[in-house]
Design a protein around this motif. Sequence first.
Motif, PDB file in Angstrom:
ATOM      1  N   ALA A  80     -63.027  11.197  29.841  1.00  0.00           N
ATOM      2  CA  ALA A  80     -61.863  12.079  29.740  1.00  0.00           C
ATOM      3  C   ALA A  80     -60.690  11.498  30.523  1.00  0.00           C
ATOM      4  CB  ALA A  80     -62.207  13.474  30.245  1.00  0.00           C
ATOM      5  N   ALA A  96     -54.178  20.791  28.153  1.00  0.00           N
ATOM      6  CA  ALA A  96     -55.582  20.935  27.750  1.00  0.00           C
ATOM      7  C   ALA A  96     -56.418  19.784  28.303  1.00  0.00           C
ATOM      8  CB  ALA A  96     -55.683  20.969  26.222  1.00  0.00           C
ATOM      9  N   ARG A 152     -57.032  20.459  31.943  1.00  0.00           N
ATOM     10  CA  ARG A 152     -58.018  21.549  32.092  1.00  0.00           C
ATOM     11  C   ARG A 152     -59.425  21.033  31.826  1.00  0.00           C
ATOM     12  NH1 ARG A 152     -53.790  24.561  29.822  1.00  0.00           N
ATOM     13  NH2 ARG A 152     -54.590  24.310  27.706  1.00  0.00           N
ATOM     14  N   ASN A 153     -59.561  20.175  30.810  1.00  0.00           N
ATOM     15  CA  ASN A 153     -60.868  19.618  30.481  1.00  0.00           C
ATOM     16  C   ASN A 153     -61.398  18.772  31.635  1.00  0.00           C
ATOM     17  OD1 ASN A 153     -63.122  18.894  28.767  1.00  0.00           O
ATOM     18  ND2 ASN A 153     -62.130  16.932  28.419  1.00  0.00           N
TER      19      ASN A 153
END
Length: 242
Positions: A81, A53, A56-57
């Motif tokens: 991120a 995840a 993907r972010n």
Amino acid sequence: MARTRRGNNVDGERESLFWLQFGVLALVILILVAVLWALITVSSLESGAPRTAIERNIRVLESTVAQDPENASAWAQLIRAQTASGDTAAAAKTVERADETLGTRRGPVGIEAARITFVEGDYAVALEEIDAALKIVAEETEAEKKSLAERGIAMDPDYTNEIAARVLKGEILTEMDDAEGAIDAYTEALEFSGRMADVLLARGLLYEEIGRIDEARADFNAALTYVPDYAPVLEALDRIGG
């Protein structure tokens, strides 16, 4: 009678042959599926397809930056991120790319640059960087105020970066064992928005640390107004007798 037995034997042999062929075919199909799956997996890994995840972010944020390269907030989100994923080297490179693309250091990017240094443990340099970012943010806020006034828009500017910079400064000063300085930074952040339960908790813990129990209790109770079941706050109140 002999013909019947012979017929039965033939039928039995045909049935056995059928199931043998069916088993071989099924085995071949399973092998082919396994090989295909392995090829797809290897191909995905080699192509750098996101596997988690977090990845993907980051991929989504990279796409956002590519589509809107002048968006400093998007750059900052990507840097944060990457930092949160533990890849501070990639985050630092993104800071450089952001500065080159934007043509200058922007407030949100400056905040995240300071965060990288903070995460890497160089608190003194991180403090210098966040103070520099605060100056940039103040200039950007003032420019936004002027723009709103010129357009006759009666509303406050976006204080998101003002808050984020002060919260990060509070975290840095906390790690530097400067409780009073951290309290001041959190207080400034709360002046922009008092509805931040996590910041109230952080300031309350510092008040508790330096023995200002009444102020700590007030912050903990205020935090519960916004998040009634906030476990760390409930534990803190239980500890100091809320």
